[in-house]
Structure formats: structure tokens, C-alpha cells
Design a protein around this motif. Sequence first.
Motif, PDB file in Angstrom:
ATOM      1  N   ILE A  53       0.846  -1.191   0.000  1.00 24.17           N
ATOM      2  CA  ILE A  53       0.000   0.000   0.000  1.00 24.17           C
ATOM      3  C   ILE A  53       0.882   1.242   0.000  1.00 24.17           C
ATOM      4  O   ILE A  53       1.584   1.514   0.989  1.00 24.17           O
ATOM      5  N   TRP A  54       0.869   1.975  -1.103  1.00 18.51           N
ATOM      6  CA  TRP A  54       1.580   3.253  -1.159  1.00 18.51           C
ATOM      7  C   TRP A  54       0.683   4.317  -0.536  1.00 18.51           C
ATOM      8  O   TRP A  54      -0.499   4.430  -0.887  1.00 18.51           O
ATOM      9  N   ARG A 102       4.093   1.107   1.950  1.00 18.35           N
ATOM     10  CA  ARG A 102       5.142   1.751   1.176  1.00 18.35           C
ATOM     11  C   ARG A 102       5.036   3.276   1.313  1.00 18.35           C
ATOM     12  O   ARG A 102       3.937   3.813   1.463  1.00 18.35           O
ATOM     13  N   SER A 103       6.162   3.931   1.241  1.00 19.90           N
ATOM     14  CA  SER A 103       6.207   5.385   1.432  1.00 19.90           C
ATOM     15  C   SER A 103       5.855   6.146   0.154  1.00 19.90           C
ATOM     16  O   SER A 103       6.211   5.736  -0.953  1.00 19.90           O
ATOM     17  N   ARG A 156      13.149   6.506  -0.143  1.00 21.02           N
ATOM     18  CA  ARG A 156      13.291   6.961  -1.531  1.00 21.02           C
ATOM     19  C   ARG A 156      13.096   5.805  -2.510  1.00 21.02           C
ATOM     20  O   ARG A 156      12.585   5.986  -3.624  1.00 21.02           O
ATOM     21  N   SER A 157      13.502   4.609  -2.111  1.00 18.02           N
ATOM     22  CA  SER A 157      13.290   3.428  -2.949  1.00 18.02           C
ATOM     23  C   SER A 157      11.796   3.181  -3.153  1.00 18.02           C
ATOM     24  O   SER A 157      11.353   2.833  -4.259  1.00 18.02           O
ATOM     25  N   ASP A 158      11.019   3.366  -2.093  1.00 17.44           N
ATOM     26  CA  ASP A 158       9.557   3.243  -2.218  1.00 17.44           C
ATOM     27  C   ASP A 158       9.021   4.268  -3.213  1.00 17.44           C
ATOM     28  O   ASP A 158       8.147   3.968  -4.027  1.00 17.44           O
ATOM     29  N   PHE A 159       9.534   5.502  -3.122  1.00 12.25           N
ATOM     30  CA  PHE A 159       9.102   6.549  -4.053  1.00 12.25           C
ATOM     31  C   PHE A 159       9.354   6.109  -5.498  1.00 12.25           C
ATOM     32  O   PHE A 159       8.462   6.188  -6.357  1.00 12.25           O
ATOM     33  N   ARG A 160      10.580   5.652  -5.768  1.00  8.22           N
ATOM     34  CA  ARG A 160      10.955   5.264  -7.134  1.00  8.22           C
ATOM     35  C   ARG A 160      10.142   4.064  -7.620  1.00  8.22           C
ATOM     36  O   ARG A 160       9.713   4.015  -8.777  1.00  8.22           O
ATOM     37  N   GLY A 181       7.168   3.189  -6.653  1.00  6.42           N
ATOM     38  CA  GLY A 181       5.816   3.646  -6.944  1.00  6.42           C
ATOM     39  C   GLY A 181       5.741   4.324  -8.299  1.00  6.42           C
ATOM     40  O   GLY A 181       4.801   4.089  -9.081  1.00  6.42           O
ATOM     41  N   GLN A 182       6.723   5.151  -8.606  1.00 13.46           N
ATOM     42  CA  GLN A 182       6.755   5.831  -9.902  1.00 13.46           C
ATOM     43  C   GLN A 182       6.878   4.827 -11.042  1.00 13.46           C
ATOM     44  O   GLN A 182       6.233   4.971 -12.086  1.00 13.46           O
ATOM     45  N   SER A 183       7.696   3.790 -10.846  1.00  8.70           N
ATOM     46  CA  SER A 183       7.874   2.782 -11.897  1.00  8.70           C
ATOM     47  C   SER A 183       6.587   2.005 -12.155  1.00  8.70           C
ATOM     48  O   SER A 183       6.386   1.478 -13.255  1.00  8.70           O
ATOM     49  N   LEU A 184       5.728   1.925 -11.147  1.00  7.96           N
ATOM     50  CA  LEU A 184       4.436   1.247 -11.298  1.00  7.96           C
ATOM     51  C   LEU A 184       3.360   2.185 -11.838  1.00  7.96           C
ATOM     52  O   LEU A 184       2.221   1.774 -12.044  1.00  7.96           O
TER      53      LEU A 184
END
Length: 232
Positions: free
Chosen positions: A5-6, A39-40, A166-170, A172-175
Motif C-alpha cells: 500500500i503506497w 510503502r512510502s 526513496r526506494s519506495d518513491f521510485r 511507486g513511480q515505476s508502477l
Amino acid sequence: MKIEIWSDVACPWCFIGKRRFEAALASFPHRDAVDVVWRSYQLDPGLPDHFDGTELEYLSSRKGMPAQQVSQMFEHVAQQAKDEGLDYRFDKVVVANSFTAHRLIHLASAHGKQDAAKERLLSDHFEHGKDIGSREYLAGLGRELGLPDNEVDELFTTDKYSDAVRSDFREGQSLGISGVPFFVIDRKFGLSGAQPAETFTRALNQAWQEANPLVLVNSAEAGACGPDGCAI
């Protein structure tokens, strides 16, 4: 089954979505086999540590929304929250950057207390007017959660867990995630927003059936009945 869950601590719909998802999960017959991971995500990564003003002033000035529109939005969201048993107090919300709060959630995850940390941060932010950017508040919350003092202190003296956030951020963006809450089931199914509990229930059932298909084990025909009658 893994559900990621983001979500942002500073997102009012994220708390509402959490409650609706929890209602669906509570009635899901395979809930003990579900692993939930938070997820962040940050709605406003550029927000300073603290904004000198109210939530209404923040959205009006930084987001360019008319004050009346913001007030109406608060009323609508507060009513949706109330329907889920939550008591939002937008007049008491302290506007602060949520990055360190996300790092605390990662620390709590390392000690099996991720959901408890997420719950407290959301509740304290939207219902109790706590400052989620305050070292004093975050340190106190860490103690209440039973996290080691030295590890909580590291959140303020080192950059520990910053890379994980920051890994969560990236990721999420990739998804393709551009708003929260966003629910990802087994990296196959995605649900955007605080959906009704019934929608979460349908998604859980569909994902479970796809991951655990029924396999026919008999190799020969046997007596059976159907809509058109019974076979001999």
C-alpha cells in the motif's frame, strides 16, 4: 498473498482507505495468508520541515485552491472519515514534512510494528493535531511503540532508512502510481484511491482465485448432476 500500500501520512484519504481495506480484510477467509506492507509516498516532497500556517492556508497558498473550496473539501472528507469511525480535525492539523515519519515506519517494520506506527501517525496527524515533523513527537511515539531508543535516535543523527523511503518513491513511480492511497496485490492487481470495502473484497477474492486456482484431480467421469439433469 502480498499487498503493498503506497500511502502518505499527510493524506486524509489514506486513513479512510486504510479503514475500508481493513474492513474487507477482516471478513476475507484467507486473511491469515495475507502479508500487508506499507510503502512510502509523499504528496509534497518539497514541503519545508514545517509550514507556518494552517492546513487551509497551506492548500490555499501552496496549491492555489480558493479557501472556500478547501473548506468544502474538508467538510466532505471529514464526513467520509466519520462514516469510517474517524474524527478528523482539519482545524488542528499541523502541516509538516512527512519524510522522517516515513523513516520511522520503516524502523517500526524492522521490529514487526509497521502497521501500529502507520495507524498512530495517521490518527495523531488528522485526529489529534500532533506534529508529525517534530523530533520530540516522533521520539515519543517510537518509545510508545517499544522501539529501541538508540535506533529511534538514529533517525535524527543519521540518514538511516532514507534510502528505503526513496526506494519506495521510485518503485511507486515505476508502477505508474501518481496518487495515494494505491493498493497493489501480488504485483498483478492495482486499486487506486479509498475504494469502498466491497471493492476491496472483490479484488481480494479475484486475486486469491487467480493465485490459487482449483485443480481437477479425477481422471475419469463420474456420476454428477447439473442444470440439465443427472448423468448416469
